[in-house]
Scaffold this motif. Sequence first.
Motif, short mmCIF file in Angstrom:
data_model
loop_
_atom_site.label_atom_id
_atom_site.label_comp_id
_atom_site.label_asym_id
_atom_site.label_seq_id
_atom_site.Cartn_x
_atom_site.Cartn_y
_atom_site.Cartn_z
N GLU A 151 40.90 33.15 44.76
CA GLU A 151 41.35 33.83 45.97
C GLU A 151 42.53 34.75 45.68
O GLU A 151 42.65 35.83 46.27
CB GLU A 151 41.72 32.81 47.03
N VAL A 152 43.42 34.33 44.78
CA VAL A 152 44.56 35.17 44.43
C VAL A 152 44.08 36.45 43.73
O VAL A 152 44.56 37.55 44.03
CB VAL A 152 45.56 34.40 43.54
N LYS A 153 43.14 36.32 42.82
CA LYS A 153 42.60 37.50 42.12
C LYS A 153 41.89 38.43 43.09
O LYS A 153 42.01 39.66 43.00
CB LYS A 153 41.65 37.05 41.00
N ALA A 154 41.15 37.85 44.04
CA ALA A 154 40.46 38.67 45.03
C ALA A 154 41.46 39.40 45.92
O ALA A 154 41.27 40.58 46.26
CB ALA A 154 39.55 37.78 45.88
N TRP A 155 42.53 38.73 46.27
CA TRP A 155 43.59 39.34 47.09
C TRP A 155 44.26 40.49 46.33
O TRP A 155 44.51 41.55 46.91
CB TRP A 155 44.61 38.27 47.46
N ALA A 156 44.51 40.30 45.04
CA ALA A 156 45.11 41.37 44.23
C ALA A 156 44.21 42.60 44.21
O ALA A 156 44.67 43.74 44.29
CB ALA A 156 45.38 40.87 42.82
N LYS A 199 50.90 38.04 55.78
CA LYS A 199 49.68 38.14 56.58
C LYS A 199 48.46 37.54 55.88
O LYS A 199 47.45 37.24 56.53
CB LYS A 199 49.40 39.59 56.95
N LYS A 200 48.54 37.36 54.57
CA LYS A 200 47.45 36.74 53.83
C LYS A 200 47.64 35.23 53.67
O LYS A 200 46.69 34.45 53.81
CB LYS A 200 47.31 37.39 52.45
N TRP A 201 48.87 34.80 53.40
CA TRP A 201 49.09 33.42 52.97
C TRP A 201 49.99 32.59 53.91
O TRP A 201 50.18 31.40 53.65
CB TRP A 201 49.71 33.40 51.57
N GLU A 202 50.50 33.18 54.96
CA GLU A 202 51.46 32.51 55.85
C GLU A 202 51.03 31.09 56.23
O GLU A 202 51.81 30.14 56.12
CB GLU A 202 51.65 33.35 57.12
N LYS A 203 49.80 30.92 56.71
CA LYS A 203 49.36 29.63 57.25
C LYS A 203 48.45 28.85 56.30
O LYS A 203 47.94 27.79 56.66
CB LYS A 203 48.66 29.85 58.58
N VAL A 204 48.27 29.35 55.08
CA VAL A 204 47.37 28.68 54.14
C VAL A 204 48.10 27.51 53.46
O VAL A 204 49.18 27.69 52.92
CB VAL A 204 46.87 29.66 53.06
N TYR A 220 51.34 44.73 41.19
CA TYR A 220 51.89 43.83 40.18
C TYR A 220 53.14 43.13 40.71
O TYR A 220 53.31 41.91 40.55
CB TYR A 220 52.22 44.63 38.92
N ARG A 221 54.00 43.88 41.38
CA ARG A 221 55.24 43.30 41.91
C ARG A 221 54.95 42.32 43.04
O ARG A 221 55.54 41.23 43.10
CB ARG A 221 56.17 44.42 42.41
N ILE A 222 54.05 42.68 43.93
CA ILE A 222 53.71 41.82 45.07
C ILE A 222 53.14 40.49 44.59
O ILE A 222 53.56 39.41 45.02
CB ILE A 222 52.72 42.52 46.01
N VAL A 223 52.18 40.55 43.67
CA VAL A 223 51.55 39.33 43.16
C VAL A 223 52.57 38.52 42.36
O VAL A 223 52.54 37.28 42.39
CB VAL A 223 50.32 39.67 42.31
N SER A 224 53.49 39.19 41.66
CA SER A 224 54.52 38.48 40.89
C SER A 224 55.44 37.68 41.80
O SER A 224 55.84 36.56 41.47
CB SER A 224 55.34 39.47 40.06
N ILE A 225 55.78 38.24 42.95
CA ILE A 225 56.61 37.51 43.91
C ILE A 225 55.88 36.27 44.40
O ILE A 225 56.44 35.16 44.48
CB ILE A 225 56.98 38.41 45.10
N PHE A 226 54.60 36.45 44.74
CA PHE A 226 53.80 35.32 45.22
C PHE A 226 53.67 34.26 44.14
O PHE A 226 53.81 33.05 44.41
CB PHE A 226 52.42 35.83 45.64
#
Length: 334
Positions: free
Chosen positions: A106-111, A92-97, A125-131
């Motif tokens: 932007e990644v830090k702000a999303w975290a 929902k955050k990065w699908e169309k980016v 931590y796990r979610i951002v690691s996958i990304f």
Amino acid sequence: MAWYQKSPSGKYRGLYRGPDGKTRSAGTYPYWEQALAKAIDAEEAANKPGWRDPKAGGRAWGDWLDEWWPKRNVAPGTLRRDMSQVNNHIRKKWEKVPLANITRYEVKAWAAELGASGLSESSVYRIVSIFAASLSAAVDAEILSTNPAYRLKLPNGEKDIVRYFTRAQVDRFVDNTEAERDKALISLLAGTGLRWGEAVGLMPHRYNPVRRIIRVAEVWDTRTKQMRPYPKSRAIRDVPVPAWVAERLDPFAENARDRIFPVQLSLWRKTVWAPLDTGGRVHDLRHSYASWLLQSGMAISKVSLLLGHSSIAVTERYAHHGDLDFGDVLKALE
């Protein structure tokens, strides 16, 4: 070789071929000399080492995910768990980016947004690691030149209290356990430091009762309820078995045709571990094993090998407690 082409508007478009053989445009200009000069410059830049398709980074992250995901070399259970995180938090955050438009800021702000939403530090931590892994794969595929999520400093949530049992406490746990097979399993976990999946995935042919050595070569995946061919660090290792563990393990290993301990963690934890009122987790038996060895004066490098850690840095969490010769290992555990 670069060239130009006159358009219906009367302007000129500079053209060249990239290293991939595709015809590319260097832009449209009022004079053919400008168009040709720009095309020549673009062609020279494209032929330099490290060239990347300027349009590749325009792919949406969701499109890249569909290509990358089936190629991930992870266990099926991990793949399913990670896909849940992708669907619930990442898409929902990065699908169309476009990949090229993803910035470190932007990644830090999303975290930070994920943390503010109420998710635990370990979940963020796990979610951002996958990304971040998906972006690293894009770098490997030469779609991106750098990974904007590389080595973000995020808390990993590992603040749980690690408890260490004494030998006397473990002996009491064993004495207060009713079934002999459960006594053997507790002894095995404490006396060899095996992970849960390694212990309940132990096959009789992996245990040599004469030499009292276990070869850790498979693990039981509690999520998929299947055997996996190698332990967590993907390195087969041998672990010595103390006499007090072998005494309880041998009868079950001798009669087993498949897994020596065919039990499920959730049920075993509820029916066997919880009634013992240990004040700790099953995994703390593994921590205790490490602390006993280090307190005996054993080198942390040797303890790291016995635990099957991928790096000695992982073992250093036990450092405050203090080639493989199994003699001093067994002496420390007897």
